[in-house]
Design an enzyme around this catalytic site. Structure first.
Site, PDB file in Angstrom:
ATOM      1  N   LYS A 199      45.960 -51.744  27.654  1.00 35.19           N
ATOM      2  CA  LYS A 199      44.539 -51.648  27.475  1.00 35.19           C
ATOM      3  C   LYS A 199      43.972 -50.955  26.256  1.00 35.19           C
ATOM      4  O   LYS A 199      42.737 -51.482  26.098  1.00 35.19           O
ATOM      5  CB  LYS A 199      43.991 -50.869  28.688  1.00 35.19           C
ATOM      6  CG  LYS A 199      44.396 -51.086  30.202  1.00 35.19           C
ATOM      7  CD  LYS A 199      43.784 -49.961  30.985  1.00 35.19           C
ATOM      8  CE  LYS A 199      45.101 -49.517  31.958  1.00 35.19           C
ATOM      9  NZ  LYS A 199      44.858 -48.399  33.031  1.00 35.19           N
ATOM     10  N   GLY A 200      44.669 -50.608  25.630  1.00 34.76           N
ATOM     11  CA  GLY A 200      44.373 -49.911  24.195  1.00 34.76           C
ATOM     12  C   GLY A 200      43.667 -50.815  23.326  1.00 34.76           C
ATOM     13  O   GLY A 200      42.609 -50.388  22.467  1.00 34.76           O
ATOM     14  N   GLU A 203      46.999 -55.367  18.772  1.00 36.21           N
ATOM     15  CA  GLU A 203      47.554 -54.094  18.965  1.00 36.21           C
ATOM     16  C   GLU A 203      46.749 -52.985  18.806  1.00 36.21           C
ATOM     17  O   GLU A 203      46.000 -53.057  17.632  1.00 36.21           O
ATOM     18  CB  GLU A 203      49.051 -53.930  18.649  1.00 36.21           C
ATOM     19  CG  GLU A 203      50.074 -54.251  19.428  1.00 36.21           C
ATOM     20  CD  GLU A 203      50.143 -53.337  20.781  1.00 36.21           C
ATOM     21  OE1 GLU A 203      49.067 -52.549  20.933  1.00 36.21           O
ATOM     22  OE2 GLU A 203      51.292 -52.979  21.242  1.00 36.21           O
ATOM     23  N   ASP A 204      46.810 -51.919  19.640  1.00 34.13           N
ATOM     24  CA  ASP A 204      45.991 -50.515  19.096  1.00 34.13           C
ATOM     25  C   ASP A 204      46.894 -49.807  18.151  1.00 34.13           C
ATOM     26  O   ASP A 204      46.286 -49.273  17.083  1.00 34.13           O
ATOM     27  CB  ASP A 204      45.645 -49.581  20.396  1.00 34.13           C
ATOM     28  CG  ASP A 204      47.144 -49.318  21.269  1.00 34.13           C
ATOM     29  OD1 ASP A 204      48.027 -50.082  20.915  1.00 34.13           O
ATOM     30  OD2 ASP A 204      47.004 -48.604  22.407  1.00 34.13           O
ATOM     31  N   ASP A 264      54.077 -48.272  16.646  1.00 34.77           N
ATOM     32  CA  ASP A 264      54.772 -46.708  16.594  1.00 34.77           C
ATOM     33  C   ASP A 264      56.042 -47.241  16.030  1.00 34.77           C
ATOM     34  O   ASP A 264      56.590 -47.283  14.846  1.00 34.77           O
ATOM     35  CB  ASP A 264      54.514 -45.825  17.939  1.00 34.77           C
ATOM     36  CG  ASP A 264      55.120 -44.502  17.469  1.00 34.77           C
ATOM     37  OD1 ASP A 264      55.152 -44.132  16.581  1.00 34.77           O
ATOM     38  OD2 ASP A 264      55.492 -44.090  18.778  1.00 34.77           O
ATOM     39  N   PHE A 274      49.895 -37.287  17.381  1.00 30.21           N
ATOM     40  CA  PHE A 274      49.460 -38.078  18.528  1.00 30.21           C
ATOM     41  C   PHE A 274      48.050 -38.241  18.509  1.00 30.21           C
ATOM     42  O   PHE A 274      46.969 -37.260  18.396  1.00 30.21           O
ATOM     43  CB  PHE A 274      49.906 -37.506  19.781  1.00 30.21           C
ATOM     44  CG  PHE A 274      49.817 -38.474  21.038  1.00 30.21           C
ATOM     45  CD1 PHE A 274      50.688 -39.278  21.251  1.00 30.21           C
ATOM     46  CD2 PHE A 274      48.758 -38.411  21.634  1.00 30.21           C
ATOM     47  CE1 PHE A 274      50.610 -40.239  22.361  1.00 30.21           C
ATOM     48  CE2 PHE A 274      48.768 -39.436  22.666  1.00 30.21           C
ATOM     49  CZ  PHE A 274      49.695 -40.173  23.077  1.00 30.21           C
TER      50      PHE A 274
HETATM   51  P1  IMP Z   1      56.074 -48.416  19.982  1.00 27.15           P
HETATM   52  O1  IMP Z   1      56.820 -49.551  20.876  1.00 27.15           O
HETATM   53  O2  IMP Z   1      56.852 -47.208  19.740  1.00 27.15           O
HETATM   54  O3  IMP Z   1      55.572 -49.034  18.761  1.00 27.15           O
HETATM   55  O4  IMP Z   1      54.919 -48.191  21.013  1.00 27.15           O
HETATM   56  C1  IMP Z   1      53.702 -48.358  20.644  1.00 27.15           C
HETATM   57  C2  IMP Z   1      52.826 -47.804  22.028  1.00 27.15           C
HETATM   58  O5  IMP Z   1      53.101 -46.333  22.136  1.00 27.15           O
HETATM   59  C3  IMP Z   1      51.526 -48.034  21.712  1.00 27.15           C
HETATM   60  O6  IMP Z   1      50.961 -49.184  22.011  1.00 27.15           O
HETATM   61  C4  IMP Z   1      50.776 -46.869  22.385  1.00 27.15           C
HETATM   62  O7  IMP Z   1      50.632 -47.248  23.813  1.00 27.15           O
HETATM   63  C5  IMP Z   1      51.975 -45.811  22.323  1.00 27.15           C
HETATM   64  N1  IMP Z   1      51.523 -44.780  21.411  1.00 27.15           N
HETATM   65  C6  IMP Z   1      52.204 -44.597  20.290  1.00 27.15           C
HETATM   66  N2  IMP Z   1      51.740 -43.651  19.583  1.00 27.15           N
HETATM   67  C7  IMP Z   1      50.594 -43.279  20.045  1.00 27.15           C
HETATM   68  C8  IMP Z   1      49.490 -42.143  19.685  1.00 27.15           C
HETATM   69  O8  IMP Z   1      49.566 -41.567  18.629  1.00 27.15           O
HETATM   70  N3  IMP Z   1      48.398 -42.279  20.671  1.00 27.15           N
HETATM   71  C9  IMP Z   1      48.385 -42.857  21.776  1.00 27.15           C
HETATM   72  N4  IMP Z   1      49.487 -43.920  22.097  1.00 27.15           N
HETATM   73  C10 IMP Z   1      50.407 -44.038  21.150  1.00 27.15           C
HETATM   74 MG    MG Z   2      49.952 -50.256  23.278  1.00 28.53          MG
END
Ligand code: IMP
Ligand code: MG
Length: 180
Positions: free
Chosen positions: A42-43, A98-99, A102, A151
């Site tokens: 939803k982000g 994407e929001d 990471d 975070f």
């Molecule tokens: P990735 O697969 O590690 O790139 O994860 C991405 C997902 O982790 C994002 O779509 C977010 O939902 C969540 N995420 C990673 N870092 C944060 C943060 O600092 N705040 C909130 N959500 C995060």
């Molecule tokens: Mg996400």
């Protein structure tokens, strides 16, 4: 500022200005083409609506849902689609919105699935980029802001579904998520 935050990283004005700038760049790159914006629920909803409004190129909008991130419990790389797209992306110019990127594992999974559906082009636009945390190499074509390994919440980003509607992005106080 919300009392659970350590500090604000980006104000609403800074976010707005940066989105206008990025939308200009995207509009130039996709001139005379219709873009399909694919928002990851939803982000990305908050960022996507602001971006769509600022684009000068015509857009279609669709969303897909993936199993959500839970700090401490997440198995890296294990993600699944919980709500698929309604629209067909065959021969479309697709921009995944994407929001935050990471580790990149979520996007790698998504891009694999979407590229199999043979869009005419496939690129990624993220609101935030934690580039130093990347575990897999992901082609991020557009990003609003690169951020440190902290975070963050607000402007769509949540912690346990809270704080999404904050109109700015801030760093969450560490005792809030360490208490769980
Ligand atoms: P990735 O697969 O590690 O790139 O994860 C991405 C997902 O982790 C994002 O779509 C977010 O939902 C969540 N995420 C990673 N870092 C944060 C943060 O600092 N705040 C909130 N959500 C995060
Ligand atoms: Mg996400």
């Amino acid at each position: 500022m919300h009392e659970d935050l350590e500090r604000i990283l980006f104000t609403h004005e800074q976010i707005h200005e940066r989105i206008q700038e990025l939308a200009g760049e995207i509009s130039r790159d996709y001139r005379d083409r219709e873009l399909m914006l694919v928002g990851v629920l939803k982000g990305a909803v908050f960022f996507l609506t602001h971006l769509a409004e600022a684009l000068q190129t015509p857009v279609q909008v669709d969303f897909l849902g993936i199993a959500s991130f839970s700090p401490g419990r997440a198995l890296p790389g294990v993600v699944r689609i919980s709500k698929d797209l309604d629209l067909d992306i065959l021969d479309k110019d697709v921009l995944v919105v994407e929001d935050i990127v990471d580790t990149g594992l979520t996007l790698r999974y998504l891009l694999n699935i979407l590229s199999g559906r043979q869009p005419s082009s496939l690129a990624v636009c993220t609101f935030l980029d934690k580039a130093t945390r990347r575990l897999v190499d992901i082609p991020v074509k557009y990003s609003c802001f690169e951020i440190p390994d902290r975070f963050v919440v607000g402007f769509g980003l949540d912690y346990n579904q809270h704080y999404r509607a904050l109109p700015y992005v801030g760093i969450l106080k560490s005792h809030i998520y360490q208490a769980k």
